[in-house]
Write a protein that holds these residues in place. Structure first.
Motif, PDB file in Angstrom:
ATOM      1  N   PRO A 169     -17.522 -73.721   2.118  1.00 19.40           N
ATOM      2  CA  PRO A 169     -18.648 -75.483   2.231  1.00 19.40           C
ATOM      3  C   PRO A 169     -17.617 -75.552   4.060  1.00 19.40           C
ATOM      4  O   PRO A 169     -16.526 -75.656   3.554  1.00 19.40           O
ATOM      5  N   MET A 176     -20.501 -75.399  -1.522  1.00 15.47           N
ATOM      6  CA  MET A 176     -20.114 -76.542  -2.183  1.00 15.47           C
ATOM      7  C   MET A 176     -19.722 -76.834  -3.696  1.00 15.47           C
ATOM      8  O   MET A 176     -18.932 -77.239  -4.334  1.00 15.47           O
ATOM      9  N   THR A 178     -20.924 -77.884  -6.413  1.00 11.99           N
ATOM     10  CA  THR A 178     -20.669 -79.322  -7.116  1.00 11.99           C
ATOM     11  C   THR A 178     -21.908 -79.558  -8.102  1.00 11.99           C
ATOM     12  O   THR A 178     -23.268 -78.970  -7.024  1.00 11.99           O
ATOM     13  N   TRP A 237     -22.365 -84.596   7.386  1.00 10.62           N
ATOM     14  CA  TRP A 237     -22.069 -83.732   6.545  1.00 10.62           C
ATOM     15  C   TRP A 237     -23.471 -83.674   4.973  1.00 10.62           C
ATOM     16  O   TRP A 237     -24.332 -84.923   5.628  1.00 10.62           O
ATOM     17  N   THR A 249     -20.695 -85.945   0.906  1.00 17.14           N
ATOM     18  CA  THR A 249     -19.683 -85.345   1.173  1.00 17.14           C
ATOM     19  C   THR A 249     -18.524 -84.542   1.583  1.00 17.14           C
ATOM     20  O   THR A 249     -19.413 -84.898   2.786  1.00 17.14           O
ATOM     21  N   SER A 251     -15.894 -81.106   2.782  1.00 18.75           N
ATOM     22  CA  SER A 251     -15.679 -80.265   2.818  1.00 18.75           C
ATOM     23  C   SER A 251     -14.174 -79.712   3.363  1.00 18.75           C
ATOM     24  O   SER A 251     -14.683 -79.880   4.505  1.00 18.75           O
ATOM     25  N   ALA A 258     -10.874 -84.582   2.214  1.00 16.83           N
ATOM     26  CA  ALA A 258     -12.186 -84.234   1.627  1.00 16.83           C
ATOM     27  C   ALA A 258     -12.639 -85.966   0.912  1.00 16.83           C
ATOM     28  O   ALA A 258     -13.840 -86.007   1.380  1.00 16.83           O
ATOM     29  N   SER A 262     -15.724 -88.139   2.299  1.00 14.17           N
ATOM     30  CA  SER A 262     -17.019 -87.950   1.617  1.00 14.17           C
ATOM     31  C   SER A 262     -17.255 -90.032   1.342  1.00 14.17           C
ATOM     32  O   SER A 262     -18.843 -90.349   1.677  1.00 14.17           O
ATOM     33  N   THR A 302     -13.890 -79.243  -2.024  1.00 17.53           N
ATOM     34  CA  THR A 302     -15.265 -80.578  -2.232  1.00 17.53           C
ATOM     35  C   THR A 302     -15.390 -81.580  -2.992  1.00 17.53           C
ATOM     36  O   THR A 302     -14.831 -81.872  -3.568  1.00 17.53           O
TER      37      THR A 302
END
Length: 335
Positions: A169, A176, A178, A237, A249, A251, A258, A262, A302
């Motif tokens: 990612p 990712m 998620t 992102w 996010t 990554s 990370a 975010s 991530t």
């Protein structure tokens, strides 16, 4: 409303983002009904099939696509709304891999201890009760888990002609992992090439935050999405939005970077939506924000940063595109 079907043959699956010709072309507002294969490419058919023996590394995590979206140009934002994600088989598969996962030695995290045993778990899926059945391999422990289908890998072509393996990612999206990429969520991706070149796969019937063992309940999926293009406003992102939260996010490795990516993006997004300056937005995010780990096993980790939308008052991201796509999804489901 135009509805497209994308059901790739095995030889049409892709294993990279970028450098691949599109399988179909769609317009903003169109719906795509597509099928995706599980991360093992359908090759693991019993608990005795060890993935490292039956799946070549280069053929892990196949994705369906690319999908060319007309009118998407460099600097735009691609909005992908997940209308439905439904397991395509009556089972899902999880496994441990040698040198892969958060709690085992890996090639990047070297230790003197041996890698964990490679083991496969089959989960029976019941779509009527919307559950998956966990069965321990070394005891008689059985537990039914609620399904929560998601796509672990969704992304677009990277910038500058780069080609990236699907397992990593980054700013283009990708693997990712998620659980927030579920039905009802809109994913915002940066458009780096003409047409965006969207691909997705790696369906999980459910997955815990962090994907600690390296796999979710890996499942082939039948999925419906509706796409749109937001002109301008290029993203650094990927971002997400559902009815209750906006989410940013990051990554990269290490995990704390990370986290910072975010959080920084969420503070900036909150500032843009509310008109507050950066420090006021920083204060609000610090008190109301959530920070779930998406994955701590892939080549890049991530992290997510989440803020409840009620705190934004009447502000809507990207002119309310999530709300519009939600309405389009309801119209599609009500046909």
């Amino acid at each position: 409303m135009t509805i497209h079907s994308l059901k790739p043959r095995p030889d049409q699956y892709s294993y990279v983002f970028g450098g691949v010709e599109p399988l179909i072309s769609v317009k903003p507002g169109d719906v795509v009904e597509l099928s995706t294969e599980d991360c093992y490419g359908g090759r693991v058919t019993s608990a005795e099939d060890l993935p490292s023996k039956v799946v070549p590394f280069a053929e892990l995590n196949p994705v369906s696509g690319p999908i060319h979206v007309e009118g998407a140009e460099i600097g735009d934002v691609l909005a992908v709304h997940f209308v439905s994600i439904v397991p395509a088989r009556a089972h899902a598969i999880s496994s441990t891999f040698p040198f892969f996962g958060a709690l085992t030695p890996t090639r990047e995290t070297a230790m003197l201890s041996e890698p964990l045993e490679e083991r496969v778990w089959f989960y029976d899926l019941d779509l009527e009760s919307w559950t998956a059945t966990f069965r321990a391999r070394r005891s008689d422990y059985v537990l039914r888990l609620p399904l929560d289908p998601m796509h672990g890998t969704v992304g677009v072509a990277p910038a500058s002609g780069e080609v990236r393996l699907v397992v990593t990612p980054s700013t283009h999206g990708g693997n990712m992992d998620t659980p927030e990429v579920r039905a009802g969520t809109t994913l915002y991706l940066p458009v780096n090439v003409s047409g965006a070149m969207l691909s997705l796969g790696d369906g999980h019937a459910r997955q815990g935050e962090g994907e600690v063992c390296g796999t979710g309940l890996e499942s082939a999926m039948n999925t419906a999405i509706v796409v749109d293009v937001v002109k301008g406003g290029a993203l650094a992102w990927p971002r997400l939005e559902n009815d209750d939260y906006i989410m940013s996010t990051g990554s990269v490795r290490p995990l704390d970077d990370a986290f910072r990516i975010s959080q920084t993006d969420l503070v900036s997004w909150t500032s843009d939506l509310t008109g507050m300056d950066t420090l006021d937005a920083y204060q609000l995010v610090s008190q109301l924000g959530l920070a779930p780990a998406a994955n701590v096993c892939d080549p890049n980790y991530t992290m997510l940063a989440k803020l409840p939308k009620w705190s934004l008052k009447s502000a809507e991201a990207y002119g309310g595109v999530h709300r519009r796509l939600r309405t389009a999804a309801e119209e599609y489901k009500g046909r």
